[in-house]
Design a protein around this motif. Structure first.
Motif, short mmCIF file in Angstrom:
data_model
loop_
_atom_site.label_atom_id
_atom_site.label_comp_id
_atom_site.label_asym_id
_atom_site.label_seq_id
_atom_site.Cartn_x
_atom_site.Cartn_y
_atom_site.Cartn_z
N VAL A 133 1.11 -1.56 -0.38
CA VAL A 133 -0.06 -0.07 0.07
C VAL A 133 1.22 1.25 0.03
CG1 VAL A 133 -1.40 1.53 1.47
CG2 VAL A 133 -1.36 -1.20 1.41
N ILE A 134 0.76 2.10 -0.57
CA ILE A 134 1.30 3.56 -0.81
C ILE A 134 0.64 4.39 -0.70
CG2 ILE A 134 2.68 4.99 -2.29
CD1 ILE A 134 3.49 1.43 -2.45
N VAL A 135 0.44 5.37 0.60
CA VAL A 135 -0.09 6.44 0.82
C VAL A 135 -0.03 7.84 0.28
CG1 VAL A 135 -1.47 7.29 2.77
CG2 VAL A 135 -0.89 4.94 2.48
N ALA A 136 -0.38 8.82 -0.14
CA ALA A 136 0.21 10.03 0.37
C ALA A 136 0.35 10.65 0.78
CB ALA A 136 -0.64 10.78 -1.15
N GLY A 137 1.43 11.26 1.54
CA GLY A 137 1.84 11.66 3.11
C GLY A 137 0.84 13.12 2.88
N TYR A 138 1.66 13.38 4.32
CA TYR A 138 0.89 15.24 3.96
C TYR A 138 -0.62 15.59 3.95
CZ TYR A 138 2.43 19.96 2.74
OH TYR A 138 2.28 21.64 2.93
N GLN A 139 -1.56 14.59 3.92
CA GLN A 139 -2.25 15.02 3.99
C GLN A 139 -3.60 14.63 4.92
OE1 GLN A 139 -3.64 13.58 -0.31
NE2 GLN A 139 -1.85 14.18 -0.76
N GLY A 140 -4.94 15.26 4.47
CA GLY A 140 -5.91 14.51 5.55
C GLY A 140 -7.31 15.62 4.53
N VAL A 141 -8.26 14.92 5.33
CA VAL A 141 -9.76 15.21 5.02
C VAL A 141 -10.47 16.24 5.89
CG1 VAL A 141 -10.84 12.71 4.58
CG2 VAL A 141 -11.45 15.13 3.21
N THR A 142 -11.47 16.61 5.75
CA THR A 142 -12.06 17.23 6.86
C THR A 142 -13.26 16.70 6.89
OG1 THR A 142 -13.18 19.20 6.21
CG2 THR A 142 -11.35 19.61 7.10
N ASP A 143 -14.28 16.49 7.73
CA ASP A 143 -15.85 16.14 7.56
C ASP A 143 -16.52 17.00 6.67
OD1 ASP A 143 -15.59 14.07 9.41
OD2 ASP A 143 -16.58 15.95 11.14
N ASP A 144 -16.16 18.15 6.10
CA ASP A 144 -17.08 18.62 4.74
C ASP A 144 -15.83 18.10 4.17
OD1 ASP A 144 -18.10 19.58 6.56
OD2 ASP A 144 -16.72 21.85 7.08
N ASN A 145 -15.36 17.25 3.72
CA ASN A 145 -14.92 17.52 2.10
C ASN A 145 -13.45 17.88 2.07
OD1 ASN A 145 -14.86 14.70 1.32
ND2 ASN A 145 -16.94 14.66 0.92
N GLY A 151 0.74 20.98 7.72
CA GLY A 151 1.77 21.06 8.30
C GLY A 151 3.26 20.85 7.25
N ARG A 152 3.99 22.04 6.84
CA ARG A 152 5.62 21.19 6.33
C ARG A 152 6.30 20.59 7.37
NH1 ARG A 152 7.20 24.48 2.19
NH2 ARG A 152 7.82 22.35 0.73
N GLY A 153 6.46 19.14 6.84
CA GLY A 153 7.29 18.36 7.11
C GLY A 153 6.14 16.95 7.68
N GLY A 154 5.34 17.31 7.31
CA GLY A 154 3.89 16.29 7.68
C GLY A 154 4.01 15.47 7.33
N SER A 155 4.37 14.83 5.91
CA SER A 155 4.90 13.44 5.62
C SER A 155 5.39 12.07 6.83
CB SER A 155 4.81 12.77 4.54
OG SER A 155 4.92 13.58 3.54
N ASP A 156 6.30 13.00 7.44
CA ASP A 156 6.56 11.82 8.95
C ASP A 156 5.68 11.91 9.52
OD1 ASP A 156 9.05 12.86 8.22
OD2 ASP A 156 9.30 14.40 9.22
N LEU A 157 4.89 12.79 10.35
CA LEU A 157 3.31 12.54 10.96
C LEU A 157 2.59 11.53 10.20
CD1 LEU A 157 1.57 13.30 13.60
CD2 LEU A 157 0.55 15.43 11.65
N THR A 158 1.88 11.60 9.08
CA THR A 158 1.31 10.69 8.39
C THR A 158 1.45 9.22 8.60
OG1 THR A 158 1.11 11.84 6.08
CG2 THR A 158 0.25 10.04 6.54
N ALA A 159 3.48 9.31 8.26
CA ALA A 159 3.42 8.21 8.67
C ALA A 159 3.43 7.47 10.19
CB ALA A 159 5.29 8.05 8.59
N VAL A 160 4.01 8.03 11.19
CA VAL A 160 3.48 8.00 12.67
C VAL A 160 1.93 7.59 12.66
CG1 VAL A 160 4.28 8.22 14.85
CG2 VAL A 160 5.71 9.39 13.30
N ALA A 161 1.31 8.38 12.28
CA ALA A 161 -0.16 8.41 12.50
C ALA A 161 -0.71 6.87 11.99
CB ALA A 161 -0.73 9.38 12.00
N LEU A 162 -0.23 6.57 10.99
CA LEU A 162 -0.44 5.58 10.35
C LEU A 162 -0.23 4.24 11.12
CD1 LEU A 162 -0.45 6.20 6.26
CD2 LEU A 162 -2.46 5.39 8.12
#
Ligand code: ADP
Ligand code: ASP
Ligand code: MG
Length: 406
Positions: A133-145, A151-162
């Motif tokens: 599975v390959i996931v695009a880092g640094y992004q998410g979505v709100t309840d409103d779509n 935040g800059r460097g946010g792919s690190d956060l995507t990885a840790v959160a996953l």
């Protein structure tokens, strides 16, 4: 048998061009076995995110934050699809997803959104089909779509959160250096790779300017006790482990030196020396939604005193406006500014039990004719505000004084 879950993140320089994407794909495929599942988080190719940001600023000086997130999140969609293609070309099954597709729900604070939940349903489905599975880092979505970025460097956060959401066994951050060094190896050639560092120390180093990991990702790793292995995407050598506690019998006094040029200084001159004045000033600044960092107020022997404080450069215009309003209201003097400042810091948990460290830091700076403008300390760090032109010299001087290259 339960399969191991491995989360890997590859930074922008690791996927800067097609050849590097192919090399990363090869490395991932070599790691995939029948006994594991692999999730890969990728950043945008090379400097794509900076270039996208520049485009926006060519249109307007104040791009709307929602549109900024629509724009900035596109870089990662390019890299994740290309990487999935490269893996398939090598004969392994793979599938790419955006942040929205894997259900990374965030709040509505565009450009610095906070992750609220991750559902990860489509990742588990892909695991059942034995796909990488390959996931695009640094992004998410709100309840409103609406698309958000973390935040800059946010792919690190995507990885840790996953890694947290999937209860992963391993979280690896692949980058262009061999691990966490005693200071930025671009500034000091003699910088040494650190074998293990604690969450607290890494969080302090990242917050004080060490670009290598996004500070927010370390906060999450610390909260959920997720060990992180930071290593090179160009070599097989072991990197640095970021862990809860170091195995050493005694803590090392200083682990690293950092520098940052992201703050500016504002001074309100000739502030009337009266009780309650500081409260008035800083409540006005906070009303402007500005985070003040270091504050220095001199003891005054007259009726007036100067108050200086630092703010992130990104909040500078808002902060200056608020400072001018309050200066007038309290009948203070001029408001002056200095954007040419840098913060140099030393970090280490051993500071708690060793003394003389601050003195050694100030001596090293003095010996190198670096003037200290402001000082601030925490339990495990000491920072000095200096002239930005002297930042690299100061970092080298401190690295040598604390013998970090040895
Ligand atoms: P990526 O694109 O992989 O996310 P970054 O550019 O965000 O990589 O971070 C890696 C860079 O961080 C390195 O090239 C290095 O110059 C810089 N850096 C700053 N401080 C440190 C440090 N203490 N240790 C290692 N690298 C550091
Ligand atoms: N591409 C984004 C950035 O440059 C996220 C990342 O690289 O971690 O900030
Ligand atoms: Mg990075």
């Amino acid at each position: 048998m339960k399969k191991k879950i491995i989360v890997q993140k590859f930074g922008g320089s690791s996927v800067a061009n097609v050849d590097r994407i192919k090399a990363v794909a090869k490395r991932i495929v070599e790691r995939k076995t029948a006994r594991n599942h692999i999730v890969v988080v990728v950043s945008a190719l090379g400097d794509t995110t900076d270039e996208l940001e520049k485009l926006a600023f060519q249109i307007t000086k104040t791009p709307p934050e929602r549109e900024m997130d629509m724009l900035m999140s596109t870089g990662e969609q390019i890299s994740c699809s290309l990487l999935a293609m490269a893996i398939k070309k090598l004969g392994k099954a793979a599938i790419s997803f955006t942040g929205k597709q894997v259900g990374i729900k965030t709040d509505k604070s565009h450009t610095k959104a906070r992750i609220e939940t991750i559902n990860g349903k489509c990742i588990r489905k892909a695991f059942d089909e034995n796909k990488i599975v390959i996931v695009a880092g640094y992004q998410g979505v709100t309840d409103d779509n609406d698309i958000t970025t973390l935040g800059r460097g946010g792919s690190d956060l995507t990885a840790v959160a996953l890694a947290q959401a999937l209860n992963a066994d391993v979280c690896e951050i692949y980058t262009d250096v061999k691990g966490i060094y005693t200071t930025d190896p671009r500034i000091v050639k003699e910088a040494k790779k650190i074998k293990t560092i604690t969450f607290d120390e890494m969080l302090e180093m990242a917050s004080l300017g060490a670009q290598i990991m996004q500070a927010r990702s370390i906060e999450v790793a610390k909260r959920f006790n997720i060990p992180i292995h930071v290593r090179s995407s160009f070599s097989k050598e072991e990197g640095t482990m970021i862990v809860k506690q170091s195995q050493k019998l005694e803590e090392i006094s200083i682990q690293g030196v950092t520098s940052s040029k992201s703050d500016a200084k504002i001074t309100i001159c000739a502030v009337p020396n009266q009780t309650g004045i500081a409260a008035k000033i800083f409540s006005e600044i906070s009303k402007a939604d500005v985070n003040v960092d270091i504050i220095v107020q001199n003891v005054s022997h007259t009726k007036h005193t100067d108050i200086s404080f630092t703010v992130p450069k990104s909040d500078f215009t808002k902060a200056m406006k608020a400072a001018n309003i309050i200066a007038k209201r309290i009948k203070a003097g001029n408001v002056t500014q200095d954007k040419d400042i840098a913060r140099v810091s030393i970090v280490g948990s051993g500071m708690r039990s060793h003394h003389g460290i601050a003195a050694k830091m100030f001596e090293a700076l003095a010996k190198n004719k670096v003037n200290i403008d402001m000082i601030s300390t925490s339990e495990i760090s000491i920072s000095c505000i200096i002239n930005s032109k002297q930042a690299d010299k100061a970092v080298k001087a401190l690295h040598t004084a604390f013998q970090l290259g040895k």
